[in-house]
Write a protein that holds these residues in place. Structure first.
Motif, PDB file in Angstrom:
ATOM      1  N   GLY A   1       0.835  -1.216   0.074  1.00  0.00           N
ATOM      2  CA  GLY A   1      -0.045   0.007  -0.144  1.00  0.00           C
ATOM      3  C   GLY A   1       0.839   1.131  -0.006  1.00  0.00           C
ATOM      4  O   GLY A   1       1.823   1.275   0.285  1.00  0.00           O
ATOM      5  N   VAL A   2       0.248   2.461  -0.446  1.00  0.00           N
ATOM      6  CA  VAL A   2       1.096   3.598  -0.389  1.00  0.00           C
ATOM      7  C   VAL A   2       0.049   4.802   0.103  1.00  0.00           C
ATOM      8  O   VAL A   2      -1.183   4.899  -0.322  1.00  0.00           O
ATOM      9  CB  VAL A   2       1.507   4.025  -2.040  1.00  0.00           C
ATOM     10  CG1 VAL A   2       1.921   5.492  -2.079  1.00  0.00           C
ATOM     11  CG2 VAL A   2       2.579   3.165  -2.437  1.00  0.00           C
ATOM     12  N   ILE A   3       0.554   5.323   1.053  1.00  0.00           N
ATOM     13  CA  ILE A   3      -0.150   6.467   1.414  1.00  0.00           C
ATOM     14  C   ILE A   3       0.476   7.788   1.049  1.00  0.00           C
ATOM     15  O   ILE A   3       1.446   8.240   1.419  1.00  0.00           O
ATOM     16  CB  ILE A   3      -0.124   6.786   3.059  1.00  0.00           C
ATOM     17  CG1 ILE A   3      -0.863   5.426   3.785  1.00  0.00           C
ATOM     18  CG2 ILE A   3      -1.083   7.693   3.527  1.00  0.00           C
ATOM     19  CD1 ILE A   3      -0.580   5.217   5.177  1.00  0.00           C
ATOM     20  N   ARG A   4      -0.103   8.620  -0.052  1.00  0.00           N
ATOM     21  CA  ARG A   4       0.352   9.876  -0.557  1.00  0.00           C
ATOM     22  C   ARG A   4       0.239  10.993   0.143  1.00  0.00           C
ATOM     23  O   ARG A   4      -0.599  10.930   1.169  1.00  0.00           O
ATOM     24  CB  ARG A   4      -0.329  10.109  -1.973  1.00  0.00           C
ATOM     25  CG  ARG A   4      -0.098   8.779  -2.952  1.00  0.00           C
ATOM     26  CD  ARG A   4      -0.893   9.036  -4.137  1.00  0.00           C
ATOM     27  NE  ARG A   4      -2.347   8.971  -3.822  1.00  0.00           N
ATOM     28  CZ  ARG A   4      -3.127   9.223  -4.815  1.00  0.00           C
ATOM     29  NH1 ARG A   4      -2.769   9.349  -6.234  1.00  0.00           N
ATOM     30  NH2 ARG A   4      -4.490   9.112  -4.586  1.00  0.00           N
TER      31      ARG A   4
ATOM     32  N   THR B   1      -7.630  18.144   5.750  1.00  0.00           N
ATOM     33  CA  THR B   1      -7.342  19.504   5.762  1.00  0.00           C
ATOM     34  C   THR B   1      -5.878  19.842   5.696  1.00  0.00           C
ATOM     35  O   THR B   1      -5.269  19.244   6.279  1.00  0.00           O
ATOM     36  CB  THR B   1      -7.984  20.203   6.996  1.00  0.00           C
ATOM     37  OG1 THR B   1      -7.284  19.631   8.228  1.00  0.00           O
ATOM     38  CG2 THR B   1      -9.606  19.867   7.031  1.00  0.00           C
ATOM     39  N   GLU B   2      -5.718  21.299   5.147  1.00  0.00           N
ATOM     40  CA  GLU B   2      -4.255  21.678   5.160  1.00  0.00           C
ATOM     41  C   GLU B   2      -3.280  20.669   4.590  1.00  0.00           C
ATOM     42  O   GLU B   2      -2.176  20.336   5.163  1.00  0.00           O
ATOM     43  CB  GLU B   2      -3.836  22.023   6.623  1.00  0.00           C
ATOM     44  CG  GLU B   2      -4.454  23.240   7.329  1.00  0.00           C
ATOM     45  CD  GLU B   2      -3.909  23.483   8.525  1.00  0.00           C
ATOM     46  OE1 GLU B   2      -3.833  22.868   9.322  1.00  0.00           O
ATOM     47  OE2 GLU B   2      -3.761  24.844   8.926  1.00  0.00           O
TER      48      GLU B   2
ATOM     49  N   VAL C   1      -1.179   1.172  11.030  1.00  0.00           N
ATOM     50  CA  VAL C   1      -2.256   2.246  10.630  1.00  0.00           C
ATOM     51  C   VAL C   1      -3.425   1.612  10.064  1.00  0.00           C
ATOM     52  O   VAL C   1      -3.347   0.512   9.761  1.00  0.00           O
ATOM     53  CB  VAL C   1      -1.833   3.266   9.416  1.00  0.00           C
ATOM     54  CG1 VAL C   1      -0.371   3.986   9.866  1.00  0.00           C
ATOM     55  CG2 VAL C   1      -1.258   2.525   8.384  1.00  0.00           C
ATOM     56  N   LYS C   2      -4.671   2.455  10.522  1.00  0.00           N
ATOM     57  CA  LYS C   2      -5.835   2.008   9.810  1.00  0.00           C
ATOM     58  C   LYS C   2      -5.997   2.724   8.708  1.00  0.00           C
ATOM     59  O   LYS C   2      -6.051   3.943   8.826  1.00  0.00           O
ATOM     60  CB  LYS C   2      -6.894   2.052  11.007  1.00  0.00           C
ATOM     61  CG  LYS C   2      -8.216   1.671  10.677  1.00  0.00           C
ATOM     62  CD  LYS C   2      -9.183   1.911  11.942  1.00  0.00           C
ATOM     63  CE  LYS C   2     -10.484   1.486  11.742  1.00  0.00           C
ATOM     64  NZ  LYS C   2     -11.548   1.714  12.672  1.00  0.00           N
ATOM     65  N   ALA C   3      -6.451   2.354   7.562  1.00  0.00           N
ATOM     66  CA  ALA C   3      -6.461   3.101   6.512  1.00  0.00           C
ATOM     67  C   ALA C   3      -7.570   2.509   5.521  1.00  0.00           C
ATOM     68  O   ALA C   3      -8.038   1.379   5.608  1.00  0.00           O
ATOM     69  CB  ALA C   3      -5.339   3.354   5.502  1.00  0.00           C
ATOM     70  N   SER C   4      -8.287   3.324   4.756  1.00  0.00           N
ATOM     71  CA  SER C   4      -9.274   2.982   3.551  1.00  0.00           C
ATOM     72  C   SER C   4      -8.491   2.828   2.161  1.00  0.00           C
ATOM     73  O   SER C   4      -7.504   3.700   2.085  1.00  0.00           O
ATOM     74  CB  SER C   4     -10.382   3.793   3.720  1.00  0.00           C
ATOM     75  OG  SER C   4      -9.937   5.290   3.125  1.00  0.00           O
TER      76      SER C   4
ATOM     77  N   ALA D   1      -7.323  10.033   5.629  1.00  0.00           N
ATOM     78  CA  ALA D   1      -7.922  11.320   5.757  1.00  0.00           C
ATOM     79  C   ALA D   1      -9.365  11.319   6.258  1.00  0.00           C
ATOM     80  O   ALA D   1     -10.125  11.957   5.969  1.00  0.00           O
ATOM     81  CB  ALA D   1      -7.935  11.868   4.229  1.00  0.00           C
ATOM     82  N   GLN D   2      -9.502  10.734   7.210  1.00  0.00           N
ATOM     83  CA  GLN D   2     -10.447  10.801   8.148  1.00  0.00           C
ATOM     84  C   GLN D   2     -10.291  10.585   9.415  1.00  0.00           C
ATOM     85  O   GLN D   2      -9.264   9.925   9.940  1.00  0.00           O
ATOM     86  CB  GLN D   2     -11.570   9.453   7.912  1.00  0.00           C
ATOM     87  CG  GLN D   2     -12.128   9.572   6.455  1.00  0.00           C
ATOM     88  CD  GLN D   2     -13.233   8.341   6.170  1.00  0.00           C
ATOM     89  OE1 GLN D   2     -14.045   7.920   6.916  1.00  0.00           O
ATOM     90  NE2 GLN D   2     -13.010   7.838   4.926  1.00  0.00           N
ATOM     91  N   ASN D   3     -11.207  11.041  10.563  1.00  0.00           N
ATOM     92  CA  ASN D   3     -10.753  11.212  12.074  1.00  0.00           C
ATOM     93  C   ASN D   3     -10.414   9.638  12.548  1.00  0.00           C
ATOM     94  O   ASN D   3      -9.609   9.573  13.342  1.00  0.00           O
ATOM     95  CB  ASN D   3     -11.941  11.819  12.841  1.00  0.00           C
ATOM     96  CG  ASN D   3     -11.939  13.215  12.329  1.00  0.00           C
ATOM     97  OD1 ASN D   3     -11.248  13.757  11.932  1.00  0.00           O
ATOM     98  ND2 ASN D   3     -13.198  13.930  12.991  1.00  0.00           N
ATOM     99  N   GLU D   4     -11.111   8.734  12.051  1.00  0.00           N
ATOM    100  CA  GLU D   4     -11.136   7.361  12.439  1.00  0.00           C
ATOM    101  C   GLU D   4      -9.900   6.591  12.002  1.00  0.00           C
ATOM    102  O   GLU D   4      -9.504   5.522  12.432  1.00  0.00           O
ATOM    103  CB  GLU D   4     -12.373   6.603  12.610  1.00  0.00           C
ATOM    104  CG  GLU D   4     -12.799   6.300  11.166  1.00  0.00           C
ATOM    105  CD  GLU D   4     -13.502   7.144  10.579  1.00  0.00           C
ATOM    106  OE1 GLU D   4     -14.338   6.996   9.380  1.00  0.00           O
ATOM    107  OE2 GLU D   4     -13.543   8.418  10.914  1.00  0.00           O
TER     108      GLU D   4
END
Length: 216
Positions: free
Chosen positions: A111-114, A121-122, A138-141, A173-176
């Motif tokens: 996986g890649v988190i850009r 935000t920001e 990490v927890k990601a979608s 990019a979500q709070n959870e």
């Protein structure tokens, strides 16, 4: 009248083009990208076409990918995964996907988190090294599949090449979403103190992270 299924021998991998949205519908193991109205495979398996009945108002066949159950769960766009960060660079972080939902994967998925997918935000102020560190969980979608097969480099959203046909863009990019577990430089399991900070219980040292909302 039931739909008739026509099994194709062709094997496909995640991210391979299965057809245009104007010509086929996305079924199981496939998804439609709204960016270019193209249907892609979301898992490894056999390509299958399910033809509609003659009386159906939509005469487009449904394209599916029949996977192998022994391969275990496969990440698909929209699902939530647990991944371990392996490398952090200036504009992205790479990770190995460990779980899809609550199920452990049986194959290797990268996986890649850009930078633009770290938070909502920001975005221009995101510092990747202050968001993640190697070893973080990490927890990601899953945003979308990426395929490094040279035959598909014309895809509009193929932005990077990992040399792995099963690579996925991930978003926190979500709070959870974000770091759920991290080890401090002193070797302690850190405790979240805010959405941008975690604290080492051994030294009290504060370290920067993109923290997943506690209890989410």
């Amino acid at each position: 009248m039931k739909e008739e299924e026509e099994i194709e021998i062709e094997m496909v991998t995640p991210g391979e083009v299965l057809g245009k949205g104007s010509e086929v519908k996305a079924g199981k193991g496939a998804y439609l990208s709204p960016d270019n109205n193209t249907v892609f495979a979301s898992l490894t398996g056999r390509r299958s076409l399910v033809h509609p009945s003659p009386h159906s108002p939509d005469q487009r066949p449904t394209v599916e990918v029949i996977g192998h159950k022994a391969h275990g769960p496969v990440p698909e766009p929209g699902c939530v995964v647990i991944a371990r960060v392996t490398k952090v660079m200036a504009r992205m972080a790479s990770a190995d996907i460990m779980c899809v939902g609550s199920k452990s994967v049986r194959e290797k998925f990268s996986g890649v988190i850009r930078q633009q997918d770290v938070r909502a935000t920001e975005i221009d102020k995101v510092d990747m090294h202050s968001s993640f560190r190697p070893g973080d969980i990490v927890k990601a979608s899953v945003v979308q599949c990426n395929n490094a097969n040279p035959r598909h480099v014309t895809r509009l959203y193929l932005l990077i090449s990992l040399g792995d046909a099963r690579a996925y863009y991930l978003s926190t990019a979500q709070n959870e979403l974000g770091v759920v577990s991290a080890e401090s430089m002193a070797g302690g399991t850190m405790v979240p103190v805010s959405w941008t900070e975690m604290q080492c219980p051994l030294t009290g040292q504060i370290e920067q992270r993109k923290v997943a909302k506690v209890g989410a």
